[in-house]
Scaffold this motif. Structure first.
Motif, short mmCIF file in Angstrom:
data_model
loop_
_atom_site.label_atom_id
_atom_site.label_comp_id
_atom_site.label_asym_id
_atom_site.label_seq_id
_atom_site.Cartn_x
_atom_site.Cartn_y
_atom_site.Cartn_z
N THR A 298 0.84 -1.20 0.00
CA THR A 298 0.00 0.00 0.00
C THR A 298 0.87 1.24 0.00
N PHE A 299 0.54 2.15 -0.89
CA PHE A 299 1.22 3.44 -0.98
C PHE A 299 0.26 4.55 -0.59
N ARG A 300 0.78 5.58 0.02
CA ARG A 300 -0.03 6.76 0.31
C ARG A 300 0.01 7.67 -0.91
N LEU A 301 -1.15 8.13 -1.34
CA LEU A 301 -1.23 9.07 -2.46
C LEU A 301 -0.78 10.45 -2.01
N GLN A 302 0.00 11.13 -2.84
CA GLN A 302 0.45 12.47 -2.49
C GLN A 302 -0.68 13.48 -2.58
N SER A 303 -1.63 13.21 -3.47
CA SER A 303 -2.83 14.04 -3.54
C SER A 303 -4.01 13.15 -3.19
N GLY A 304 -5.09 13.74 -2.79
CA GLY A 304 -6.22 12.95 -2.31
C GLY A 304 -6.89 12.08 -3.35
N SER A 305 -6.79 12.46 -4.62
CA SER A 305 -7.46 11.68 -5.66
C SER A 305 -6.58 11.60 -6.89
N LEU A 306 -6.94 10.69 -7.78
CA LEU A 306 -6.21 10.51 -9.03
C LEU A 306 -7.02 11.07 -10.19
N SER A 307 -6.32 11.67 -11.14
CA SER A 307 -6.99 12.20 -12.33
C SER A 307 -7.34 11.05 -13.28
N GLU A 308 -8.13 11.35 -14.27
CA GLU A 308 -8.49 10.35 -15.27
C GLU A 308 -7.24 9.85 -16.00
N ARG A 309 -6.31 10.74 -16.27
CA ARG A 309 -5.05 10.37 -16.94
C ARG A 309 -4.25 9.40 -16.08
N GLN A 310 -4.21 9.66 -14.78
CA GLN A 310 -3.47 8.79 -13.85
C GLN A 310 -4.14 7.42 -13.72
N LEU A 311 -5.47 7.39 -13.72
CA LEU A 311 -6.19 6.11 -13.68
C LEU A 311 -5.92 5.29 -14.94
N THR A 312 -5.88 5.97 -16.08
CA THR A 312 -5.56 5.29 -17.34
C THR A 312 -4.13 4.75 -17.30
N ALA A 313 -3.21 5.53 -16.75
CA ALA A 313 -1.81 5.09 -16.64
C ALA A 313 -1.71 3.84 -15.77
N LEU A 314 -2.49 3.77 -14.70
CA LEU A 314 -2.49 2.58 -13.85
C LEU A 314 -2.93 1.35 -14.63
N GLU A 315 -4.00 1.49 -15.38
CA GLU A 315 -4.50 0.36 -16.17
C GLU A 315 -3.47 -0.09 -17.20
N GLN A 316 -2.76 0.86 -17.79
CA GLN A 316 -1.75 0.52 -18.78
C GLN A 316 -0.57 -0.21 -18.14
N LEU A 317 -0.25 0.11 -16.89
CA LEU A 317 0.85 -0.55 -16.21
C LEU A 317 0.64 -2.06 -16.13
N LYS A 318 -0.60 -2.47 -15.92
CA LYS A 318 -0.88 -3.91 -15.83
C LYS A 318 -0.47 -4.65 -17.10
N GLY A 319 -0.64 -4.02 -18.23
CA GLY A 319 -0.28 -4.64 -19.49
C GLY A 319 1.17 -4.44 -19.89
N GLN A 320 1.80 -3.39 -19.38
CA GLN A 320 3.15 -3.04 -19.80
C GLN A 320 4.25 -3.57 -18.88
N VAL A 321 3.95 -3.74 -17.61
CA VAL A 321 4.98 -4.16 -16.65
C VAL A 321 4.68 -5.59 -16.22
N TYR A 322 5.56 -6.49 -16.62
CA TYR A 322 5.38 -7.90 -16.30
C TYR A 322 5.46 -8.08 -14.78
N GLY A 323 4.40 -8.61 -14.20
CA GLY A 323 4.37 -8.82 -12.76
C GLY A 323 3.38 -7.94 -12.03
N MET A 324 2.95 -6.84 -12.65
CA MET A 324 1.90 -6.00 -12.05
C MET A 324 0.58 -6.71 -12.26
N ARG A 325 -0.14 -6.96 -11.18
CA ARG A 325 -1.36 -7.76 -11.26
C ARG A 325 -2.64 -6.95 -11.09
#
Length: 72
Positions: free
Chosen positions: A7-34
């Motif tokens: 668990t990580f603490r977010l530096q800002s209280g919420s994530l933008s739409e761009r940041q949420l999209t980046a998270l989803e892309q990490l699952k496909g781009q980084v082997y081992g992210m589940r």
């Protein structure tokens, strides 16, 4: 495969739409992210990853590279 969740603490209280999209892309781009769980009310991001492929530091680095502001 050794699944871990960290668990990580977010530096800002919420994530933008761009940041949420980046998270989803990490699952496909980084082997081992589940998966991710976001608790914006607590200001936390939980990440599930394969510990035989990634370390906590690797996960934090990938989040930073994707523009997701977390405290490591």
């Amino acid at each position: 495969m050794t699944l871990c969740e960290t668990t990580f603490r977010l530096q800002s209280g919420s994530l933008s739409e761009r940041q949420l999209t980046a998270l989803e892309q990490l699952k496909g781009q980084v082997y081992g992210m589940r998966g991710f769980r976001i608790a914006e009310d607590l200001g936390e991001l939980a990440v599930t990853y394969d510990a035989s492929r990634l370390t906590h530091a690797d996960v934090a680095q990938e989040l930073h590279k994707a523009g997701v502001p977390v405290c490591a």
